[in-house]
Design an enzyme around this catalytic site. Structure first.
Site, PDB file in Angstrom:
ATOM      1  N   HIS A  21      -1.506  -3.583  10.476  1.00 52.31           N
ATOM      2  CA  HIS A  21      -2.223  -4.710  11.077  1.00 52.31           C
ATOM      3  C   HIS A  21      -1.595  -5.115  12.402  1.00 52.31           C
ATOM      4  CE1 HIS A  21      -3.253  -5.012   6.780  1.00 52.31           C
ATOM      5  NE2 HIS A  21      -4.388  -5.555   7.194  1.00 52.31           N
ATOM      6  N   ALA A  44     -10.317  -7.251   2.592  1.00 51.58           N
ATOM      7  CA  ALA A  44     -10.417  -8.499   1.831  1.00 51.58           C
ATOM      8  C   ALA A  44     -10.638  -9.598   2.859  1.00 51.58           C
ATOM      9  CB  ALA A  44      -9.131  -8.741   1.062  1.00 51.58           C
ATOM     10  N   MET A  58      -8.263 -10.449   8.956  1.00 52.88           N
ATOM     11  CA  MET A  58      -7.280 -10.117  10.009  1.00 52.88           C
ATOM     12  C   MET A  58      -7.267  -8.632  10.350  1.00 52.88           C
ATOM     13  SD  MET A  58      -4.141 -12.320   8.430  1.00 52.88           S
ATOM     14  CE  MET A  58      -4.389 -13.980   7.772  1.00 52.88           C
ATOM     15  N   SER A  59      -8.362  -7.945  10.053  1.00 53.35           N
ATOM     16  CA  SER A  59      -8.361  -6.490  10.300  1.00 53.35           C
ATOM     17  C   SER A  59      -9.744  -6.045  10.748  1.00 53.35           C
ATOM     18  CB  SER A  59      -7.976  -5.755   9.010  1.00 53.35           C
ATOM     19  OG  SER A  59      -8.991  -5.915   8.043  1.00 53.35           O
ATOM     20  N   ASN A 106     -11.287 -15.156  -1.337  1.00 51.19           N
ATOM     21  CA  ASN A 106     -10.955 -16.598  -1.440  1.00 51.19           C
ATOM     22  C   ASN A 106     -11.904 -17.389  -0.556  1.00 51.19           C
ATOM     23  OD1 ASN A 106      -9.151 -15.107   0.679  1.00 51.19           O
ATOM     24  ND2 ASN A 106      -9.379 -17.194   1.448  1.00 51.19           N
ATOM     25  N   HIS A 136       0.847  -1.190   0.000  1.00 52.00           N
ATOM     26  CA  HIS A 136       0.000   0.000   0.000  1.00 52.00           C
ATOM     27  C   HIS A 136       0.880   1.237   0.000  1.00 52.00           C
ATOM     28  CE1 HIS A 136      -3.574  -2.245   1.000  1.00 52.00           C
ATOM     29  NE2 HIS A 136      -2.993  -2.770   2.054  1.00 52.00           N
TER      30      HIS A 136
HETATM   31  N1  HPA Z   1      -8.380 -15.639   6.294  1.00 50.68           N
HETATM   32  C1  HPA Z   1      -7.980 -14.568   6.981  1.00 50.68           C
HETATM   33  N2  HPA Z   1      -7.767 -13.384   6.413  1.00 50.68           N
HETATM   34  C2  HPA Z   1      -7.999 -13.258   5.105  1.00 50.68           C
HETATM   35  C3  HPA Z   1      -8.430 -14.338   4.325  1.00 50.68           C
HETATM   36  C4  HPA Z   1      -8.630 -15.603   4.955  1.00 50.68           C
HETATM   37  O1  HPA Z   1      -9.018 -16.607   4.319  1.00 50.68           O
HETATM   38  N3  HPA Z   1      -8.567 -13.860   3.045  1.00 50.68           N
HETATM   39  C5  HPA Z   1      -8.218 -12.551   3.075  1.00 50.68           C
HETATM   40  N4  HPA Z   1      -7.868 -12.175   4.325  1.00 50.68           N
END
Ligand code: HPA
Length: 266
Positions: free
Chosen positions: A77, A107, A205-206, A229, A55
């Protein structure tokens, strides 16, 4: 804090933002197109000096759709080793600058099996599985109370508004509960199974530390996850950060039009 605010006001000719946006992994490009003032985090007193991976790491100020907006282009993070206080300091700064509504984006992996990569999900609530809380420590009574209510962090009106905007733009939208783990390792299939059983739809994770602090400060929060994903064990594919970035890239035009429409309607 006063130091930080004075520094920012000087750099922005006293720009008073009413809306804050934190742009998550792969979604930072949004700020490039709307940039009246920008300040690298490294220059701002009290902000974390290290680089934000992938970033630009800067605060961007701009009027967008008639609204005064401050954006964080990239976030730090918890898994990088910063304290909860450090990663949520920018939220407190936004509050002091005048922000009333905070849009948090990220994400996230899908736990809900009906979600598809590149879907957008409006966050309706969260589960904090990070093992800590950003409000631990002495309380600053000028910002909020010791034991803040958390029964409606993600304001129902904002969820409705975002849904209405998505509908207008013919964007299929998901709604769901965001589960936050500390990272940096992705979760195990057993952890994702647990997250699903206790009600999660997406995992990341955020966002949760920022949402807790924003709610504490009396801000209205809207959360948007870009599903990057299937979470661990939801499909056979191994997880990779490259996949996360590639998929958010596919969603970024939809994400951008949705955020613009939301700003217009706010
Ligand atoms: N797990 C945790 N954090 C994420 C993931 C995941 O599958 N995809 C994007 N951030």
């Amino acid at each position: 804090m006063e130091n930080t605010i004075n520094f920012i006001n000087e750099k922005t000719d006293d720009f008073v933002p009413e809306i804050g946006i934190i742009l998550g992994s792969g979604l930072g490009e949004f700020a490039d197109e709307y940039c009246e003032y920008s300040i690298p985090y490294a220059e701002i007193p009290g902000f974390i000096k290290s680089n934000v991976a992938g970033h630009k790491g800067r605060l961007v100020f701009s009027e967008i759709e008639g609204k005064k907006v401050v954006m964080m282009q990239g976030r730090n993070h918890y898994y990088e080793g910063h304290s909860m206080a450090e990663i949520t300091y920018p939220v407190k700064v936004m509050k002091k600058l005048g922000v009333k509504t905070l849009i948090l984006t990220n994400a996230a992996g899908s736990v809900n099996e009906s979600f598809r990569p590149a879907d957008l999900m409006i966050i309706t609530d969260h589960i904090n599985f990070m093992g800590t809380n950003p409000l631990i420590g002495p309380n600053d009574n000028t910002l909020g109370e010791r034991f803040p209510d958390m029964s409606e962090i993600y304001k129902k009106d904002l969820v409705k508004l975002a849904e209405k905007c998505a509908e207008k733009l013919c964007i299929d939208i998901q709604k769901g509960i965001y589960f936050a783990s500390s990272g940096p390792s992705y979760e195990t299939p057993a952890e994702i199974n647990m997250a699903r059983i206790i009600g999660a739809d997406a995992v990341g994770m955020s966002t949760v530390p920022e949402a807790i602090v924003a709610n504490y400060c009396g801000m209205n929060v809207l959360g948007i996850s870009c599903i990057s994903n299937p979470a661990s064990g939801i499909s056979d594919v191994k997880l990779s950060h490259a996949e996360v970035i590639e998929t958010t890239d596919k969603a970024k035009n939809r994400f951008k039009s949705l955020v613009l429409e939301i700003l217009k309607e706010l």
